[in-house]
Design an enzyme around this catalytic site. Structure first.
Site: not given
Ligand code: SAH
Length: 348
Positions: A100, A107, A111, A327, A208, A87, A114, A210
């Site tokens: 984006c 992946c 996580c 995200c 990222s 996507e 996600c 968190h």
């Molecule tokens: N793998 C890389 C690129 C993806 S960026 C990374 O993790 O940075 C996507 C972003 O959205 C990341 O910061 C990820 O942690 C965040 N993300 C993942 N799931 C999410 C969710 N359910 N709600 C909000 N942000 C989320």
């Protein structure tokens, strides 16, 4: 070749051996400046167009396109040549448009909150498959100017380093995008951050985060077990020293998990020590994760608390939630019509 954007200029010259020299320039400009395929290059003779259409295939076939936020957000589901799906999300703002892009189908970072992580890893994208997403989004954005690219779609860019960096170079050199307008986001792959620090182009780095203590981060972002916070901190410091670019941290606020007073304190200390900017995003819902996002009033409290503790933070407006383009919601699964189920047979 998976994408016409994987063909180098030398390879194109070889493809056009026997043609007048200017043909390669025409094709190159068609691909990059105009963003069209050979079939639309009307300055080429028809037989050459037909031949190049076979030699320079598009990698992305549209499967579905959805619009959200009243047309300000567009999401594409693409099928790749091997049937894998990814996507891409285009976002229009008042003064710019941002795309984006995905760097992998699926992946491997796992996580739990996600959707892409929940679905698992399929394969790396090629540089051309990444570039083609930008070219397609740029065409769709016109006449608005596509000025920013964020590597925040499906996949972990630094786990597919070579293709990602080649794509960055092409976006900069051939599409004229400034390094300041390119942002790589990572879960915190430390060797990748170190390599980035040694590259010539100063792109923006987003991590990222968190969680800012190892116990919680081990759970939320499993790669933390391999590259714990102290190591990540050191790599971020190296990046800053080498590039002098603003570092940002992504923090998805999860109700009762990482939105407490002590989370704000740990985050503020970590961010301040690296002069990093914090982007707060209330967690978006995904099928495989039960806990919800922090409600708005407590998001505001958390942001205020960070400010009081001397950390810079912005609450991000959530884009694309109505079309699962926000995200963490990218999953490349479109609803297929199920075959009708056979009714259960009655016991004899
Ligand atoms: N793998 C890389 C690129 C993806 S960026 C990374 O993790 O940075 C996507 C972003 O959205 C990341 O910061 C990820 O942690 C965040 N993300 C993942 N799931 C999410 C969710 N359910 N709600 C909000 N942000 C989320």
């Amino acid at each position: 070749m998976p994408s016409r954007y994987d063909t180098s200029r030398d390879q194109l010259d070889a493809l056009l051996a026997g043609e007048p020299r200017f043909r390669a320039t025409q094709v190159w400009e068609g691909l990059y400046a105009q963003g069209v395929g050979p079939e639309a290059m009307t300055n080429l003779p028809a037989p050459l167009r037909a031949r190049l259409a076979d030699d320079l295939p598009a990698a992305l076939s549209p499967v579905a396109e959805s619009e959200g936020d009243g047309g300000d957000t567009v999401k594409w589901l693409w099928a790749l040549a091997d049937g894998r799906e990814i996507e891409t999300v285009l976002m229009h703002y008042r003064d710019r448009s941002t795309v984006c892009v995905s760097t992998q189908a699926g992946c491997a970072m796992a996580c739990g909150f996600c959707a892409t992580g929940q679905a698992g890893f399929e394969r790396h994208l090629t540089a051309g498959e990444i570039v083609e997403q930008v070219v397609r989004a740029r065409a769709a954005a016109a006449p608005r100017r596509l000025s920013n690219v964020v590597f925040m779609g499906m996949g972990e860019p630094l786990a597919n380093y070579d293709a990602t960096w080649r794509a960055v170079t092409v976006l900069h050199d051939e599409l004229g995008l400034s390094a300041r307008h390119l942002t790589l986001s990572t879960v915190g792959i430390v060797p990748g951050i170190r390599r980035l620090a040694g590259e010539a182009l100063p792109v923006n780095l987003a991590v990222s985060l968190h969680a800012a203590n190892d116990e919680l981060r081990d759970e939320l972002v499993p790669v933390n077990r391999r590259y714990p916070l102290a190591t990540l901190h050191e790599a971020c410091r190296e990046y800053l020293a080498a590039k002098n670019r603003r570092l940002s941290f992504e923090w998805a606020l999860i109700d009762g998990v990482n939105d407490r007073r002590r989370d704000a304190e740990e985050l503020a200390a970590f961010a301040r020590s690296l002069r990093a900017h914090v982007n707060l995003i209330p967690l978006n819902p995904t099928d495989g994760y039960g806990t919800r996002g922090t409600p708005p009033d407590r998001v505001a409290t958390f942001a205020r608390r960070l400010g009081d503790l001397g950390a810079n933070a912005t609450v991000r407006r959530n884009r694309g939630t109505d079309i699962a383009a926000a995200c963490g919601q990218l999953r490349a699964v479109h609803v297929r019509r199920r075959a009708p189920r056979t009714p259960p047979t009655a016991p004899a």
